[in-house]
Design a protein around this motif. Sequence first.
Motif, PDB file in Angstrom:
ATOM      1  N   LEU A   1       0.822  -1.204   0.000  1.00 38.83           N
ATOM      2  CA  LEU A   1       0.000   0.000   0.000  1.00 38.83           C
ATOM      3  C   LEU A   1       0.861   1.261   0.000  1.00 38.83           C
ATOM      4  O   LEU A   1       0.615   2.203  -0.769  1.00 38.83           O
ATOM      5  CB  LEU A   1      -0.928   0.003   1.212  1.00 38.83           C
ATOM      6  N   PHE A   2       1.883   1.277   0.838  1.00 39.84           N
ATOM      7  CA  PHE A   2       2.749   2.449   0.895  1.00 39.84           C
ATOM      8  C   PHE A   2       3.503   2.648  -0.424  1.00 39.84           C
ATOM      9  O   PHE A   2       3.704   3.782  -0.869  1.00 39.84           O
ATOM     10  CB  PHE A   2       3.737   2.333   2.055  1.00 39.84           C
ATOM     11  N   GLU A   3       3.906   1.546  -1.050  1.00 34.43           N
ATOM     12  CA  GLU A   3       4.580   1.681  -2.342  1.00 34.43           C
ATOM     13  C   GLU A   3       3.622   2.256  -3.383  1.00 34.43           C
ATOM     14  O   GLU A   3       4.001   3.133  -4.175  1.00 34.43           O
ATOM     15  CB  GLU A   3       5.115   0.334  -2.813  1.00 34.43           C
ATOM     16  N   GLU A   4       2.388   1.781  -3.377  1.00 36.08           N
ATOM     17  CA  GLU A   4       1.396   2.296  -4.321  1.00 36.08           C
ATOM     18  C   GLU A   4       1.132   3.786  -4.108  1.00 36.08           C
ATOM     19  O   GLU A   4       0.841   4.521  -5.058  1.00 36.08           O
ATOM     20  CB  GLU A   4       0.082   1.523  -4.166  1.00 36.08           C
ATOM     21  N   GLN A   5       1.248   4.236  -2.851  1.00 41.91           N
ATOM     22  CA  GLN A   5       1.019   5.645  -2.532  1.00 41.91           C
ATOM     23  C   GLN A   5       2.234   6.515  -2.824  1.00 41.91           C
ATOM     24  O   GLN A   5       2.212   7.718  -2.593  1.00 41.91           O
ATOM     25  CB  GLN A   5       0.638   5.785  -1.049  1.00 41.91           C
ATOM     26  N   ARG A   6       3.288   5.890  -3.350  1.00 42.85           N
ATOM     27  CA  ARG A   6       4.514   6.614  -3.717  1.00 42.85           C
ATOM     28  C   ARG A   6       5.080   7.420  -2.543  1.00 42.85           C
ATOM     29  O   ARG A   6       5.381   8.619  -2.660  1.00 42.85           O
ATOM     30  CB  ARG A   6       4.263   7.537  -4.906  1.00 42.85           C
ATOM     31  N   VAL A   7       5.184   6.758  -1.395  1.00 40.85           N
ATOM     32  CA  VAL A   7       5.723   7.454  -0.235  1.00 40.85           C
ATOM     33  C   VAL A   7       7.169   7.848  -0.484  1.00 40.85           C
ATOM     34  O   VAL A   7       7.867   7.279  -1.320  1.00 40.85           O
ATOM     35  CB  VAL A   7       5.627   6.589   1.047  1.00 40.85           C
ATOM     36  N   GLN A   8       7.617   8.828   0.268  1.00 41.10           N
ATOM     37  CA  GLN A   8       8.982   9.344   0.144  1.00 41.10           C
ATOM     38  C   GLN A   8      10.003   8.290   0.565  1.00 41.10           C
ATOM     39  O   GLN A   8      11.091   8.190   0.000  1.00 41.10           O
ATOM     40  CB  GLN A   8       9.096  10.580   1.016  1.00 41.10           C
ATOM     41  N   GLY A   9       9.669   7.529   1.571  1.00 45.09           N
ATOM     42  CA  GLY A   9      10.539   6.483   2.078  1.00 45.09           C
ATOM     43  C   GLY A   9       9.748   5.590   3.009  1.00 45.09           C
ATOM     44  O   GLY A   9       8.591   5.886   3.340  1.00 45.09           O
ATOM     45  N   LEU A  10      10.361   4.510   3.456  1.00 37.75           N
ATOM     46  CA  LEU A  10       9.646   3.527   4.263  1.00 37.75           C
ATOM     47  C   LEU A  10      10.498   3.085   5.444  1.00 37.75           C
ATOM     48  O   LEU A  10      11.677   2.733   5.288  1.00 37.75           O
ATOM     49  CB  LEU A  10       9.305   2.314   3.390  1.00 37.75           C
ATOM     50  N   LEU A  11       9.910   3.117   6.650  1.00 37.90           N
ATOM     51  CA  LEU A  11      10.539   2.600   7.858  1.00 37.90           C
ATOM     52  C   LEU A  11       9.770   1.344   8.260  1.00 37.90           C
ATOM     53  O   LEU A  11       8.548   1.381   8.365  1.00 37.90           O
ATOM     54  CB  LEU A  11      10.476   3.624   8.994  1.00 37.90           C
ATOM     55  N   VAL A  12      10.484   0.246   8.503  1.00 34.47           N
ATOM     56  CA  VAL A  12       9.813  -1.018   8.800  1.00 34.47           C
ATOM     57  C   VAL A  12      10.464  -1.697   9.989  1.00 34.47           C
ATOM     58  O   VAL A  12      11.686  -1.855  10.040  1.00 34.47           O
ATOM     59  CB  VAL A  12       9.855  -1.993   7.593  1.00 34.47           C
ATOM     60  N   SER A  13       9.635  -2.102  10.950  1.00 30.82           N
ATOM     61  CA  SER A  13      10.062  -2.999  12.022  1.00 30.82           C
ATOM     62  C   SER A  13       9.517  -4.369  11.650  1.00 30.82           C
ATOM     63  O   SER A  13       8.345  -4.673  11.891  1.00 30.82           O
ATOM     64  CB  SER A  13       9.495  -2.535  13.365  1.00 30.82           C
ATOM     65  N   PRO A  14      10.314  -5.222  11.011  1.00 32.06           N
ATOM     66  CA  PRO A  14       9.774  -6.414  10.351  1.00 32.06           C
ATOM     67  C   PRO A  14       9.440  -7.568  11.292  1.00 32.06           C
ATOM     68  O   PRO A  14      10.041  -7.736  12.349  1.00 32.06           O
ATOM     69  CB  PRO A  14      10.897  -6.808   9.396  1.00 32.06           C
TER      70      PRO A  14
END
Length: 340
Positions: free
Chosen positions: A112-125
């Motif tokens: 979803l975040f990729e589809e929204q073209r976010v500036q960057g992504l922080l993930v606690s996997p």
Amino acid sequence: MRPASVKDVADRAGVAVGTVSNVLNYPERVSARTQEKVQRAIEELGFVRNDAARQLRAGRSRTIGMVLLDAANPFFASVARGAEDAAAGAGSSVVFASSRHDARREARYIDLFEEQRVQGLLVSPVGSIAARVAELRSHGLVVVLLDREGDPQLYSSVSVDDVHGGYLAASHLVETGRRRIAFVGGGRHLQQVADRLRGAEKAVAEHPGVSLEFLPTEELNVLAGREVGQALVQRSRHLLPDGVFCANDLLATGVLQSVLLAESLDVPRDIGLVGYDDIDFAGSAIVPLSSVRQPAEEIGRTAIRLLAQELEDPGAPHEHVVFKPELVVRASTGTPGARP
């Protein structure tokens, strides 16, 4: 009534649509008098700019996506607060999602975040996402891992030395005279839990005559801790651990509640109890909890800094920041040497 458009503003101000666009995006190109006319028209019409359209044209938004392991855990709430404050200072905003320890849910939010073209992504996997991160980076999306070390070839990360944290907690229990220690936590598939357990095992191995029992839980919340505590108080005294180290403060709070409700046991006289994270509640519990403190807000701020560095210079080497946790001693364990 439809929302006011850029054309409506231009008509009200008596200028071209392009002039309104310049006032919104490049005000230095427009005279002060024209800016004033356009701003007055915006206020009179109640115009709100369509940022989604601007982002679509630019190809990226000013939004940073953040997928947390468990938003219900105050530790992650503090991490998010630190990230939000740092992002706001840089003119960006953070949108949060919680995987709740579910890998499929995590994957949906990342998509979803990729589809929204976010500036960057922080993930606690939840688990390993190396392949997915490599794919995201090939699409131009910068990813920083939270609360987890990772492949230095793929991404930057911010984490805490949980092995050392587990070592501190178990060593402290031994120093207060505990000899039968139990570790309460989720499954070993969670890296943070596995590392904290590994640190506890290392500490126990240094002391002959000290044992360590692993008590896994389905969840990492107060209810799960309460269930473990209820099972413990049913044991006979010779099978009861005299020291309990919980993978987080929520579990420790649940264990504490069950032990105190039993009334036949005392903390710390019968059971010494240590949590992890040092959330705000730890110090104000009915028996204040000893806990291993993580710099939660600093983790969030550092993640934003690393993200900003990579956005500014995509070719820069990845950075891995590892914080050292510290033990905060309170009433739930007593003092070293207090027990025979």
